[in-house]
Scaffold this active site. Structure first.
Site, PDB file in Angstrom:
ATOM      1  N   HIS A 170      45.022  25.344 -52.003  1.00  0.00           N
ATOM      2  CA  HIS A 170      44.026  26.388 -51.716  1.00  0.00           C
ATOM      3  C   HIS A 170      43.352  26.927 -52.974  1.00  0.00           C
ATOM      4  O   HIS A 170      42.983  28.091 -53.051  1.00  0.00           O
ATOM      5  CB  HIS A 170      44.684  27.527 -50.934  1.00  0.00           C
ATOM      6  CG  HIS A 170      43.707  28.269 -50.059  1.00  0.00           C
ATOM      7  ND1 HIS A 170      43.962  29.526 -49.549  1.00  0.00           N
ATOM      8  CD2 HIS A 170      42.474  27.929 -49.606  1.00  0.00           C
ATOM      9  CE1 HIS A 170      42.950  29.922 -48.821  1.00  0.00           C
ATOM     10  NE2 HIS A 170      42.022  28.970 -48.836  1.00  0.00           N
ATOM     11  N   CYS A 230      45.464  35.175 -50.218  1.00  0.00           N
ATOM     12  CA  CYS A 230      46.364  34.199 -50.824  1.00  0.00           C
ATOM     13  C   CYS A 230      45.830  33.497 -52.073  1.00  0.00           C
ATOM     14  O   CYS A 230      46.480  33.522 -53.130  1.00  0.00           O
ATOM     15  CB  CYS A 230      46.791  33.174 -49.791  1.00  0.00           C
ATOM     16  SG  CYS A 230      45.438  32.442 -48.850  1.00  0.00           S
TER      17      CYS A 230
END
Length: 304
Positions: free
Chosen positions: A94, A30
């Site tokens: 993230h 991701c």
């Protein structure tokens, strides 16, 4: 719109009015994908050659594997904000855990962020210290608590709607906007409100092999794959559905019900954002891009 059985009317409407890709690729995990999207360069150059949590010994300390969006790489929101855009972020970040790596420090005027890659969707166990638990920030400031009725999908969509309204009201020149809405659903852990799970009760009791055949048949009807195409044979380490015990089948079916509920809930949240853009008159002048940041999970977490 891609042959799935989960109720996604809002995503289907966007897909059918736009362009659907059947050969679209991301990085294998991701945050590398996200770094490329937000920088316009390769994820190695952006500092995310691999996820920070998965660096191999020969990658640690090497250029391109810093584990966060590097400061010498201009981000898309930084460029757009300098060009007069309202820049709004809500969801999973993230791309760095420190204050100077927060989305608010990387060009987003308004931000509500989960700094890590995943967390309890009901907001349990959060911490203002990223080393001790999932950390949520509002405009760069860590939050010590979340509302008692918190559910990630609803919270991220609602935050973006509020920020769209607020920045629109305070924008004297009616600035254009760039918004990045990054849901954590349907990322593990599998969690959804009970009423949503109930909508899919029993839907997956026939097993994943039957589900695969149903999806392939619908994709052929939609023209996504050619009719008569012979799909590859699945390679299942533990055998097929009939190899599972009754308890294993029950658990697998339940997992699929929860996953479907998470996607269903996300679709409704997307619908609220689209409704907001329509009500404000901004929808017809807005480009909406919807994608996942990696493909299907290739690891059985419970057996590794």
């Amino acid at each position: 719109a891609f042959g799935g059985e989960i109720s996604t009317p809002n995503l289907d409407a966007l897909a059918r009015r736009g362009v659907r890709f059947t050969g679209f690729h991301t990085a294998p995990t991701c945050s590398p994908t996200r770094s490329a999207l937000l920088s316009g360069t390769t994820h190695h150059r952006a500092g995310l050659g691999s996820m920070a949590e998965q660096l191999a010994p020969n990658q640690k300390g090497r250029p391109g594997y810093e584990g966060y969006l590097r400061r010498d790489i201009a981000s898309l929101p930084e460029r757009l904000r300098a060009g007069g855009y309202r820049t709004l972020f809500s969801g999973k970040w993230h791309l760095g855990l420190t204050r100077d790596q927060d989305p608010h420090a990387r060009g987003f005027e308004k931000s509500f962020a989960l700094l890590q890659g995943a967390s309890n969707h009901f907001g349990r166990g959060i911490s203002i210290d990223p080393a001790k638990g999932p950390t949520f920030t509002r405009n760069g400031e860590p939050l010590s608590s979340l509302p008692s009725d918190f559910y990630s999908t609803d919270a991220f969509a609602d935050s973006l709607v509020r920020d769209l309204r607020e920045t629109r009201q305070h924008s004297s020149a009616q600035k254009p906007f760039f918004a990045y809405l990054a849901f954590t659903a349907p990322h593990w852990p599998l969690q959804a409100p009970a009423e949503d799970i109930a909508r899919y009760k029993g839907r997956y009791d026939k097993g994943f092999e039957a589900l695969r055949e149903e999806r392939l048949a619908r994709q052929a009807e939609l023209g996504i794959i050619a009719k008569g195409i012979v799909p590859h044979s699945p390679r299942l380490q533990a055998g097929g559905w009939d190899w599972l015990s009754a308890d294993q089948k029950l658990a697998a079916s339940r997992n699929m019900e929860i996953y479907a509920a998470m996607v269903d809930r996300m679709d409704r949240a997307i619908g609220r954002v689209v409704e907001e853009l329509s009500a404000s008159g901004e929808l017809d002048n807005t480009v909406i891009v919807f994608l996942a940041d990696n493909g299907a999970e290739g690891i059985d977490i419970e057996t590794t």
